[in-house]
Design a protein around this motif. Structure first.
Motif, PDB file in Angstrom:
ATOM      1  N   HIS A 186       4.712 -29.216   9.161  1.00 55.44           N
ATOM      2  CA  HIS A 186       4.131 -27.646   9.142  1.00 55.44           C
ATOM      3  C   HIS A 186       4.372 -27.320  10.732  1.00 55.44           C
ATOM      4  CE1 HIS A 186       2.637 -28.131   5.132  1.00 55.44           C
ATOM      5  NE2 HIS A 186       2.290 -29.125   5.567  1.00 55.44           N
ATOM      6  N   THR A 187       5.313 -26.432  11.023  1.00 55.98           N
ATOM      7  CA  THR A 187       5.659 -25.976  12.287  1.00 55.98           C
ATOM      8  C   THR A 187       4.525 -24.984  12.698  1.00 55.98           C
ATOM      9  OG1 THR A 187       6.657 -24.039  11.551  1.00 55.98           O
ATOM     10  CG2 THR A 187       8.149 -26.023  11.996  1.00 55.98           C
ATOM     11  N   ASN A 188       4.466 -24.568  13.997  1.00 55.35           N
ATOM     12  CA  ASN A 188       3.680 -23.907  14.769  1.00 55.35           C
ATOM     13  C   ASN A 188       4.035 -22.315  14.595  1.00 55.35           C
ATOM     14  OD1 ASN A 188       5.708 -24.101  16.403  1.00 55.35           O
ATOM     15  ND2 ASN A 188       4.224 -24.704  18.248  1.00 55.35           N
ATOM     16  N   PHE A 189       4.986 -21.997  13.783  1.00 57.85           N
ATOM     17  CA  PHE A 189       5.740 -20.646  13.547  1.00 57.85           C
ATOM     18  C   PHE A 189       6.039 -20.457  12.312  1.00 57.85           C
ATOM     19  CE2 PHE A 189       9.254 -23.598  14.553  1.00 57.85           C
ATOM     20  CZ  PHE A 189      10.287 -23.398  13.570  1.00 57.85           C
ATOM     21  N   SER A 190       6.347 -19.036  11.988  1.00 52.29           N
ATOM     22  CA  SER A 190       6.747 -18.565  10.735  1.00 52.29           C
ATOM     23  C   SER A 190       8.050 -18.001  10.763  1.00 52.29           C
ATOM     24  CB  SER A 190       5.771 -17.605  10.054  1.00 52.29           C
ATOM     25  OG  SER A 190       4.450 -18.059   9.810  1.00 52.29           O
ATOM     26  N   LEU A 191       8.994 -18.019   9.772  1.00 53.11           N
ATOM     27  CA  LEU A 191      10.144 -17.388   9.784  1.00 53.11           C
ATOM     28  C   LEU A 191      10.038 -15.691   9.716  1.00 53.11           C
ATOM     29  CD1 LEU A 191      12.375 -19.920   7.718  1.00 53.11           C
ATOM     30  CD2 LEU A 191      12.101 -19.796  10.424  1.00 53.11           C
ATOM     31  N   SER A 192      10.998 -15.033  10.425  1.00 55.56           N
ATOM     32  CA  SER A 192      10.665 -13.713  10.340  1.00 55.56           C
ATOM     33  C   SER A 192      11.621 -12.947   9.278  1.00 55.56           C
ATOM     34  CB  SER A 192      11.271 -13.119  11.768  1.00 55.56           C
ATOM     35  OG  SER A 192      11.330 -11.717  11.496  1.00 55.56           O
ATOM     36  N   SER A 193      11.023 -12.289   8.284  1.00 53.19           N
ATOM     37  CA  SER A 193      11.903 -11.687   7.267  1.00 53.19           C
ATOM     38  C   SER A 193      12.748 -10.524   7.790  1.00 53.19           C
ATOM     39  CB  SER A 193      10.890 -11.042   6.161  1.00 53.19           C
ATOM     40  OG  SER A 193      10.157 -10.039   6.763  1.00 53.19           O
ATOM     41  N   ALA A 194      12.535 -10.277   9.026  1.00 55.61           N
ATOM     42  CA  ALA A 194      13.600  -9.264   9.700  1.00 55.61           C
ATOM     43  C   ALA A 194      14.783  -9.893  10.142  1.00 55.61           C
ATOM     44  CB  ALA A 194      12.825  -8.383  10.690  1.00 55.61           C
ATOM     45  N   GLY A 195      14.822 -11.195  10.338  1.00 54.79           N
ATOM     46  CA  GLY A 195      16.018 -12.010  10.728  1.00 54.79           C
ATOM     47  C   GLY A 195      15.591 -12.769  12.343  1.00 54.79           C
ATOM     48  N   GLU A 196      16.374 -13.886  12.409  1.00 53.95           N
ATOM     49  CA  GLU A 196      16.278 -14.357  13.590  1.00 53.95           C
ATOM     50  C   GLU A 196      17.140 -15.751  13.669  1.00 53.95           C
ATOM     51  OE1 GLU A 196      12.088 -15.755  14.481  1.00 53.95           O
ATOM     52  OE2 GLU A 196      11.915 -16.520  12.322  1.00 53.95           O
ATOM     53  N   GLU A 197      16.861 -16.792  14.378  1.00 53.66           N
ATOM     54  CA  GLU A 197      17.683 -17.989  14.503  1.00 53.66           C
ATOM     55  C   GLU A 197      17.043 -18.982  14.176  1.00 53.66           C
ATOM     56  OE1 GLU A 197      20.828 -20.203  17.601  1.00 53.66           O
ATOM     57  OE2 GLU A 197      19.725 -18.226  18.045  1.00 53.66           O
ATOM     58  N   ILE A 198      17.504 -20.105  13.247  1.00 52.85           N
ATOM     59  CA  ILE A 198      16.736 -21.371  13.233  1.00 52.85           C
ATOM     60  C   ILE A 198      17.652 -22.420  13.840  1.00 52.85           C
ATOM     61  CG2 ILE A 198      15.875 -23.085  11.372  1.00 52.85           C
ATOM     62  CD1 ILE A 198      16.087 -20.900   9.400  1.00 52.85           C
ATOM     63  N   ALA A 199      16.853 -23.206  14.627  1.00 55.60           N
ATOM     64  CA  ALA A 199      17.762 -24.308  15.347  1.00 55.60           C
ATOM     65  C   ALA A 199      16.962 -25.471  15.317  1.00 55.60           C
ATOM     66  CB  ALA A 199      18.095 -23.799  16.990  1.00 55.60           C
ATOM     67  N   ILE A 200      17.985 -26.469  15.626  1.00 56.57           N
ATOM     68  CA  ILE A 200      17.664 -27.926  15.687  1.00 56.57           C
ATOM     69  C   ILE A 200      17.819 -28.483  17.162  1.00 56.57           C
ATOM     70  CG2 ILE A 200      17.672 -30.373  14.779  1.00 56.57           C
ATOM     71  CD1 ILE A 200      18.454 -28.965  12.089  1.00 56.57           C
ATOM     72  N   VAL A 202      12.527 -28.279  16.389  1.00 61.27           N
ATOM     73  CA  VAL A 202      12.816 -27.288  15.899  1.00 61.27           C
ATOM     74  C   VAL A 202      12.164 -25.951  16.317  1.00 61.27           C
ATOM     75  CG1 VAL A 202      13.400 -28.335  13.687  1.00 61.27           C
ATOM     76  CG2 VAL A 202      11.242 -27.540  13.922  1.00 61.27           C
ATOM     77  N   THR A 203      13.140 -24.724  16.119  1.00 66.78           N
ATOM     78  CA  THR A 203      12.591 -23.520  16.673  1.00 66.78           C
ATOM     79  C   THR A 203      13.123 -22.228  15.852  1.00 66.78           C
ATOM     80  OG1 THR A 203      12.359 -21.851  18.602  1.00 66.78           O
ATOM     81  CG2 THR A 203      14.381 -23.293  18.319  1.00 66.78           C
ATOM     82  N   ASP A 204      12.344 -21.282  15.842  1.00 67.67           N
ATOM     83  CA  ASP A 204      12.880 -19.965  15.330  1.00 67.67           C
ATOM     84  C   ASP A 204      13.429 -19.144  16.303  1.00 67.67           C
ATOM     85  OD1 ASP A 204      10.435 -19.528  16.475  1.00 67.67           O
ATOM     86  OD2 ASP A 204       9.719 -18.091  14.947  1.00 67.67           O
ATOM     87  N   GLY A 205      13.807 -19.632  17.475  1.00 68.54           N
ATOM     88  CA  GLY A 205      14.118 -18.744  18.882  1.00 68.54           C
ATOM     89  C   GLY A 205      15.295 -19.116  19.359  1.00 68.54           C
ATOM     90  N   GLY A 206      16.165 -20.181  18.776  1.00 71.29           N
ATOM     91  CA  GLY A 206      17.569 -20.705  19.296  1.00 71.29           C
ATOM     92  C   GLY A 206      17.347 -21.471  20.711  1.00 71.29           C
ATOM     93  N   ASP A 207      18.313 -21.386  21.549  1.00 71.53           N
ATOM     94  CA  ASP A 207      18.103 -22.212  22.753  1.00 71.53           C
ATOM     95  C   ASP A 207      17.148 -21.820  23.615  1.00 71.53           C
ATOM     96  OD1 ASP A 207      20.139 -24.013  21.934  1.00 71.53           O
ATOM     97  OD2 ASP A 207      21.555 -22.983  22.966  1.00 71.53           O
ATOM     98  N   ASP A 208      16.638 -20.421  23.425  1.00 73.39           N
ATOM     99  CA  ASP A 208      15.735 -19.899  24.503  1.00 73.39           C
ATOM    100  C   ASP A 208      14.244 -20.391  24.284  1.00 73.39           C
ATOM    101  OD1 ASP A 208      17.566 -18.441  25.620  1.00 73.39           O
ATOM    102  OD2 ASP A 208      16.718 -16.307  24.412  1.00 73.39           O
ATOM    103  N   HIS A 209      14.007 -21.063  23.099  1.00 67.23           N
ATOM    104  CA  HIS A 209      12.820 -21.545  22.819  1.00 67.23           C
ATOM    105  C   HIS A 209      13.058 -23.010  22.278  1.00 67.23           C
ATOM    106  CE1 HIS A 209      12.214 -17.288  22.404  1.00 67.23           C
ATOM    107  NE2 HIS A 209      11.046 -17.573  23.059  1.00 67.23           N
ATOM    108  N   ALA A 210      13.807 -23.838  22.582  1.00 68.07           N
ATOM    109  CA  ALA A 210      14.071 -25.138  22.343  1.00 68.07           C
ATOM    110  C   ALA A 210      12.737 -25.969  22.642  1.00 68.07           C
ATOM    111  CB  ALA A 210      15.265 -25.957  23.134  1.00 68.07           C
TER     112      ALA A 210
END
Length: 168
Positions: free
Chosen positions: A101-115, A62-70
């Protein structure tokens, strides 16, 4: 889209885009607490299949950065019941205790969650959801954003988050 069959005996469930979906999330002002009693960002994964799906350790991320951070956070082995849910805590703890528990937090400013699923050495996106600014009034008190109904195409704000349970 590339297709494969999970080798874990998961009832022959094909691993294809949409088999798992980002279903609900909170990226700011969470009122939901993890097993340590800490209120944190989180998102929920929904199994769209009619069978249990076993996620083999090391094959799913899982990532908070889309395909760029798969592959940003590789999941441990997990089992998700048919039309069931798993909550992923985005609190930067980078560990698995009772919960993941991931190694990232979700941005309140917006971003992409991906599986993503690892297939033949490459990550294939299974689902993603890009969201915008969560700091406006409709998210001031820990409201969640989720699919209505579970696994559906419409995204709505829920006054009462339902992590690990059907959206309502």
């Amino acid at each position: 889209a590339p297709k494969s069959t999970s080798p874990t005996g998961t009832g022959g469930v094909e691993i294809v885009p949409g088999i798992l979906e980002v279903n609900e999330f909170v990226a700011t002002n969470s009122v939901n607490t993890n097993e340590f009693g800490d209120a944190s960002d989180w998102f929920e994964i929904y199994n769209t299949a009619d069978q249990e799906l076993v996620l083999n350790a090391g094959e799913w991320s899982v990532t908070d950065g889309g395909d760029d951070h798969a592959g940003k956070f590789v999941l441990p082995e997990l089992s998700i019941a048919p039309h069931g849910f798993i909550v992923i805590w985005c609190d930067g703890l980078n560990m698995t205790a009772n919960d993941v528990h991931t190694n990232f937090s979700l941005s309140s400013a917006g971003e992409e969650i991906a599986i993503h699923h690892l297939e033949n050495g490459s990550y294939v996106q299974i689902d993603d959801h890009a969201y915008g600014d969560q700091t406006t009034g409709e998210h001031a008190n820990g409201e969640s954003t989720g699919r209505s109904p579970d696994g559906g195409d419409q995204w709505v704000v829920f006054p009462t988050p339902t992590p690990g349970a059907p959206n309502s």
